[in-house]
Design a protein around this motif. Structure first.
Motif, mmCIF file in Angstrom:
data_model
loop_
_atom_site.group_PDB
_atom_site.id
_atom_site.type_symbol
_atom_site.label_atom_id
_atom_site.label_comp_id
_atom_site.label_asym_id
_atom_site.label_seq_id
_atom_site.Cartn_x
_atom_site.Cartn_y
_atom_site.Cartn_z
ATOM 1 N N LEU A 1 -65.019 -26.517 46.043
ATOM 2 C CA LEU A 1 -66.453 -27.299 45.992
ATOM 3 C C LEU A 1 -66.333 -28.594 45.943
ATOM 4 C CD1 LEU A 1 -67.434 -25.304 42.727
ATOM 5 C CD2 LEU A 1 -68.108 -24.889 45.181
ATOM 6 N N GLY A 2 -65.269 -29.170 46.112
ATOM 7 C CA GLY A 2 -65.087 -30.735 46.179
ATOM 8 C C GLY A 2 -64.892 -31.394 44.803
ATOM 9 N N ILE A 3 -64.241 -30.750 43.776
ATOM 10 C CA ILE A 3 -64.073 -31.301 42.581
ATOM 11 C C ILE A 3 -62.616 -31.592 42.490
ATOM 12 C CG2 ILE A 3 -63.596 -30.763 40.273
ATOM 13 C CD1 ILE A 3 -65.987 -28.764 40.396
ATOM 14 N N ASN A 4 -62.046 -32.822 42.638
ATOM 15 C CA ASN A 4 -60.950 -33.632 42.504
ATOM 16 C C ASN A 4 -60.590 -34.382 41.199
ATOM 17 O OD1 ASN A 4 -59.298 -33.168 45.301
ATOM 18 N ND2 ASN A 4 -61.169 -33.573 45.983
ATOM 19 N N ALA A 5 -59.414 -34.299 41.180
ATOM 20 C CA ALA A 5 -59.026 -35.173 39.950
ATOM 21 C C ALA A 5 -57.827 -36.073 40.221
ATOM 22 C CB ALA A 5 -58.565 -34.426 38.753
ATOM 23 N N VAL A 6 -57.833 -37.364 39.776
ATOM 24 C CA VAL A 6 -56.410 -38.342 39.864
ATOM 25 C C VAL A 6 -55.931 -38.003 38.518
ATOM 26 C CG1 VAL A 6 -55.738 -40.460 40.331
ATOM 27 C CG2 VAL A 6 -57.426 -39.615 41.517
ATOM 28 N N HIS A 7 -54.773 -37.754 38.193
ATOM 29 C CA HIS A 7 -54.242 -37.562 36.950
ATOM 30 C C HIS A 7 -53.569 -39.035 36.349
ATOM 31 C CE1 HIS A 7 -55.529 -33.555 36.227
ATOM 32 N NE2 HIS A 7 -55.065 -33.493 37.608
ATOM 33 N N GLN A 8 -53.525 -38.974 35.268
ATOM 34 C CA GLN A 8 -52.740 -40.139 34.323
ATOM 35 C C GLN A 8 -51.378 -40.342 35.059
ATOM 36 O OE1 GLN A 8 -53.065 -39.630 30.455
ATOM 37 N NE2 GLN A 8 -51.519 -41.179 29.730
ATOM 38 N N GLU A 9 -50.339 -39.149 35.243
ATOM 39 C CA GLU A 9 -49.256 -39.206 35.452
ATOM 40 C C GLU A 9 -49.353 -38.687 37.207
ATOM 41 O OE1 GLU A 9 -46.616 -39.779 33.110
ATOM 42 O OE2 GLU A 9 -47.751 -39.545 31.538
ATOM 43 N N VAL A 10 -48.445 -39.432 37.972
ATOM 44 C CA VAL A 10 -48.670 -39.142 39.308
ATOM 45 C C VAL A 10 -48.025 -37.964 39.858
ATOM 46 C CG1 VAL A 10 -48.198 -40.024 41.712
ATOM 47 C CG2 VAL A 10 -48.674 -41.362 39.703
ATOM 48 N N VAL A 11 -48.927 -36.931 40.288
ATOM 49 C CA VAL A 11 -48.160 -35.665 40.797
ATOM 50 C C VAL A 11 -48.179 -35.730 42.107
ATOM 51 C CG1 VAL A 11 -48.431 -34.310 38.750
ATOM 52 C CG2 VAL A 11 -50.366 -34.859 40.186
ATOM 53 N N LEU A 12 -47.363 -36.316 42.928
ATOM 54 C CA LEU A 12 -47.191 -36.252 44.182
ATOM 55 C C LEU A 12 -45.577 -36.098 44.535
ATOM 56 C CD1 LEU A 12 -49.145 -39.275 44.980
ATOM 57 C CD2 LEU A 12 -49.800 -36.924 45.520
ATOM 58 N N CYS A 13 -45.158 -36.103 45.768
ATOM 59 C CA CYS A 13 -43.782 -35.996 46.081
ATOM 60 C C CYS A 13 -43.059 -37.047 46.441
ATOM 61 C CB CYS A 13 -43.733 -34.925 47.366
ATOM 62 S SG CYS A 13 -44.594 -33.105 47.028
ATOM 63 N N PRO A 14 -42.158 -37.420 45.753
ATOM 64 C CA PRO A 14 -41.495 -38.873 45.967
ATOM 65 C C PRO A 14 -40.797 -39.040 47.183
ATOM 66 C CG PRO A 14 -40.636 -37.782 44.108
ATOM 67 C CD PRO A 14 -41.884 -37.074 44.454
ATOM 68 N N LEU B 1 -42.843 -42.707 49.036
ATOM 69 C CA LEU B 1 -43.677 -42.846 47.972
ATOM 70 C C LEU B 1 -42.687 -43.395 46.758
ATOM 71 C CD1 LEU B 1 -46.704 -41.785 46.920
ATOM 72 C CD2 LEU B 1 -45.500 -40.357 45.745
ATOM 73 N N SER B 2 -41.431 -43.110 46.914
ATOM 74 C CA SER B 2 -40.512 -43.440 45.648
ATOM 75 C C SER B 2 -40.331 -44.815 45.892
ATOM 76 C CB SER B 2 -39.376 -42.521 45.923
ATOM 77 O OG SER B 2 -38.779 -42.726 47.093
ATOM 78 N N ASP B 3 -40.648 -45.813 46.875
ATOM 79 C CA ASP B 3 -40.412 -46.973 47.003
ATOM 80 C C ASP B 3 -41.623 -47.798 46.393
ATOM 81 O OD1 ASP B 3 -37.899 -46.513 48.297
ATOM 82 O OD2 ASP B 3 -38.833 -46.724 50.278
ATOM 83 N N LEU B 4 -42.469 -47.098 46.122
ATOM 84 C CA LEU B 4 -43.652 -47.772 45.516
ATOM 85 C C LEU B 4 -43.753 -47.890 44.144
ATOM 86 C CD1 LEU B 4 -46.539 -45.999 47.747
ATOM 87 C CD2 LEU B 4 -45.179 -48.092 48.245
ATOM 88 N N THR B 5 -44.372 -48.624 43.319
ATOM 89 C CA THR B 5 -44.549 -48.912 41.918
ATOM 90 C C THR B 5 -45.512 -47.740 41.429
ATOM 91 O OG1 THR B 5 -46.383 -50.294 41.899
ATOM 92 C CG2 THR B 5 -44.409 -51.360 42.034
#
Lengths: 507, 320
Positions: free
Chosen positions: A94-107, A153-157
């Motif tokens: 539907l286009g509902i997205n969330a940016v969470h407090q703790e980063v959930v990506l692949c480092p 990604l892991s090189d970023l703060t």
């Protein structure tokens, strides 16, 4: 508009129809009524802030909206039509997205790979990496985020990673975007970049839910604000027609005189004396901490504050300089040495460094003192219980019992465990590294009160914060780090915010 | 959300799992004693207990390692090596106490070597102990040139045939291992540290826990218990062969995991591997008595592991 956001265009919504409407939304967990019949409408193109103490139901609400939890009763209407979410995927389409407090990506993947994860560009089934990097860079540039798309990604703060998460959400045809405490780890400049993005999405008719404990951000960015307390909706206000004091009163239902309340505590003897200390990531730092004093360390991320305290705590070895604790020269080879001498560190990341999340609350509270409560290596179980119960009572830690795992608690209560375990152990110098990230106003005030108690009992505190008002209001002395060195030192509220920020940035 | 979903969740799950396993075990015994004539004979029960004992001893050691978030793949090879070493020492006319004592001292050396490789050389536990698995088998074969060593003093081989109060001596050994292990894991501060390291070694380090000592402790316990199992095996089968204990590393991991130990660390108990090894031995024994092709035992073990780990995952997902 054209460019990378061609897909992000929003169909003109029917006037007056809410993008998302909640009708008597209810959520019960075993034993907990987390959300009580909440009815609320989110209009197209509004920035809607949600505030409330930890445990007020904000996270639960977000998880219901994004399809993470199934609702118990009530209904969710998407553009006037009732929808049922059986999982996050249903909300995403539907286009509902969330940016969470703790980063959930692949480092271990690049920024570009993370942005397109699950939506990769391929030709004949093969990844078109260069094409993706180019498109990712275009998106980042367009958003005004100064980040390289080909970096790991892991090189970023953590702050930069959060921006990547935001770019990821923003690039996928979002119509409804939830930000859960997005600025916790961001620097001032990064926060500004994020706000610019929010304003732009807002201009495109995207509905934005903004959750933050930082009141001034809400007044800066939001159109309306809803207050939750104990799972109930207390009220929704137009931001321009309310003020901070009223909101806080609604949130906690008890007036807080001042959020950053500083008690006057007389300073005692010199506790810590650091002379010309250098180590990995910082150089030539000299400072003193007296009993009863809060020494604030401010600086941008990567300025050397954290590196300095890590070294002070024995995680890394210093290369030059002297450290005197209680008048005696000390040399720490490992963390345990520092702890034995009376220095403790409350780390920045609760989840990664502060807690054993899948172990019980009581276990975590006693972790530093197991050697004190054992005879011949055997734990005195009675003392184990009384000690953890005492901390839970003193700090008002909300948990069903000492036997539940730490991960079941809210962020604020988890932070209280981290503090509680060191109160349980006892120390002379407490180093707080970002103690109020992701913590609500009420808990924040409690943490400040605890600090005051520590100081009155003769301890000293080093407080690191990226949140300037915090170190500004609380620090008896404020040291500003820049590029690994002490750039400036100020007394309590001696100069204005702008001067401090200018020192940190180095203009 | 603030409040926990379920009070005492972890305790209740462990308790229910243990109860289920115990029920399953009793059910299997009941079925086997009804369907076969030979199951409920003294001979068979004693035999069952002896085999289960050997697996239980190494599974307890394995459990300590798995709770720290590691794994010890070398235990089978250590059983083989130690049975060879004790055999060679006995053949060289060492008194029994000296042969056993010296062989047991291999345990701390091997365990310390594993911990050293993991901590100082930075090898993942899986690789470190996989490497020593091969190497120890090689050392055992090299020392004996692949030959079988026999002709032990009767007192040595007699031990495993003894019974005391109607219980085989090997099972008494399990009790003597399990009780101190239980106290160590559940009632001592070192036990707490083992859990803490398995849950979040970074948080443990920042709380002043000596991570290295904890890792050393776990691997030394595992290797030493494997040495003990090797000595007992030599006594039981009255020969020393370097290939003894082939595949026992998987038996020990399976026993531990079936008993509720989580391969992600920080979850497990001492009763788990005890019940797990008893269950696996019963499946083995039952398959024999029922004239089922013994290869079925491996297949059943495999599916049992999948089922148990699946339930463990299910519980995690609900919690998260």
């Amino acid at each position: 508009m054209t460019g990378p956001f061609a897909t992000a265009r929003v169909e003109a919504p029917e006037p007056g129809v809410a993008t998302l409407e909640l009708r008597k939304l209810d959520k019960k967990f075993a034993g907990t009524h987390a959300l009580k019949a909440v009815s609320l409408s989110f209009m197209p193109g509004e920035v809607h802030a949600i505030v409330g103490e930890n445990g007020a139901g904000k996270s639960t609400l977000i998880k219901l909206l994004t399809g993470v939890y199934p609702k118990t009763s009530g209904s969710i209407l998407w553009q006037g039509r009732e929808v049922e979410f059986s999982g996050p995927q249903d909300a995403l389409v539907l286009g509902i997205n969330a940016v969470h407090q703790e980063v959930v990506l692949c480092p271990h993947l690049t920024v570009a790979a993370n942005i397109f994860l699950g939506d990769e560009t391929t030709r004949f089934g093969l990844l078109r990496k260069r094409e993706m990097t180019r498109r990712a860079q275009a998106i980042l540039d367009e958003l005004g985020f100064h980040l390289p798309a080909d970096a790991m990604l892991s090189d970023l703060t953590i702050g930069q990673q959060q921006l990547v998460a935001t770019a990821r959400a923003a690039s996928r045809g979002t119509r409804f975007l939830v930000f859960d405490e997005p600025t916790g780890y961001l620097t001032r400049a990064e926060t500004d970049q994020l706000f610019a993005l929010i304003r732009r999405l807002h201009g495109q008719g995207v509905t934005i839910i903004y959750i933050s404990h930082r009141m001034e951000e809400i007044f800066q960015i939001a159109d309306r604000v809803s207050v939750l307390r104990d799972g109930q909706l207390i009220g929704t206000h137009v931001v321009a027609e309310t003020n901070e004091r009223d909101l806080i009163r609604e949130m906690v239902n008890r007036p807080l005189d001042q959020v950053h309340h500083k008690e006057v505590i007389p300073l005692g003897d010199t506790l810590l004396e650091v002379r010309n200390m250098s180590g990995p990531g910082f150089e030539d730092v000299s400072l003193t901490v007296r009993r009863g004093e809060i020494v604030g360390l401010y600086g941008l991320i990567g300025a050397g504050r954290s590196e300095f305290v890590q070294c002070l705590f024995g995680r890394t070895r210093k290369t030059a300089g002297d450290v005197k604790l209680k008048g005696k020269a000390v040399e720490f080879r490992r963390e345990a040495d520092a702890i034995d001498s009376g220095i403790v560190l409350l780390p920045e990341s609760r989840r990664d460094q502060g807690l054993c999340l899948n172990l019980p609350v009581g276990f975590n509270l006693n972790l530093p003192v197991f050697h004190k409560i054992s005879t011949g290596g055997l734990i005195r179980s009675g003392e184990e219980k009384t000690r953890s119960d005492k901390q839970m009572r003193d700090l008002r830690i909300v948990a069903a019992s000492r036997n539940v795992d730490a991960l079941t608690l809210s962020g604020g209560n988890q932070q209280k465990i981290v503090i509680g375990k060191w109160l349980n152990h006892g120390a002379d110098l407490f180093i707080f590294d970002e103690p109020t990230v992701g913590v609500d106003v009420g808990t924040k005030a409690e943490i400040y009160k605890l600090m005051a108690i520590l100081l009155r009992n003769g301890a000293g505190i080093i407080l690191i914060s990226s949140y300037l008002p915090e170190v500004y209001d609380l620090g008896d002395t404020l040291h500003v780090f820049r590029k690994g060195r002490l750039a400036a030192t100020f007394g309590h509220r001696k100069v204005d915010h702008e001067t401090i920020l200018a020192e940190a940035i180095g203009t | 959300m603030a409040v926990a979903a379920k009070p005492r969740g972890r305790l209740r799950f462990a308790f229910l799992l243990n109860l289920t396993l115990l029920g399953l075990l009793l059910l299997m015994w009941l079925v086997l004693s009804v369907t076969t004539d030979s199951f409920m004979t003294t001979n068979n029960i004693v035999n069952l207990l002896r085999q289960a004992s050997l697996w239980a001893v190494i599974a307890i050691g394995q459990t300590f390692v798995i709770i720290t978030g590691g794994i010890d793949l070398s235990v089978g090879a250590v059983v083989g090596l130690s049975s060879t070493v004790v055999a060679l020492l006995l053949k060289a006319d060492f008194p029994i106490w000296a042969a056993v004592g010296l062989t047991l001292m291999l345990g701390p050396v091997i365990g310390a070597f594993h911990a050293f490789g993991i901590l100082k050389l930075g090898l993942p536990p899986f690789i470190m102990t996989l490497a020593t698995l091969t190497a120890f088998r090689g050392i055992g074969l090299l020392m004996t040139n692949g030959a079988t060593i026999s002709g032990f003093p009767p007192e040595f081989t007699g031990f495993s045939r003894l019974s005391f109060l109607g219980i085989p001596s090997l099972f008494w050994v399990v009790i003597l291992v399990a009780i101190p292990s239980y106290i160590l894991l559940h009632h001592s501060r070192w036990g707490r540290y083992i859990y803490a390291v398995g849950s979040n070694s970074e948080a443990a380090r920042l709380s002043g826990v000596h991570i290295a000592r904890t890792i050393y402790l776990a691997y030394i316990l595992s290797a030493t218990l494997a040495c003990l199992a090797g000595i007992l095996t030599a006594s039981r089968i009255a020969i020393g062969v370097a290939t003894t204990g082939e595949g026992w590393e998987l038996q020990s991991i399976a026993s531990s995991v079936i008993g509720g130990t989580s391969l992600f660390g920080a979850v497990g108990s001492i009763t788990g591997p005890l019940l797990g090894s008893m269950l696996l031995t019963t499946i083995n024994n039952g398959a024999n008595l029922l004239n089922v092709n013994p290869f079925w035992q491996r297949i059943i073990t495999g599916f049992l592991i999948i089922a148990i780990v699946f339930f463990d995952q299910l519980r995690r997902r609900r919690k998260g």
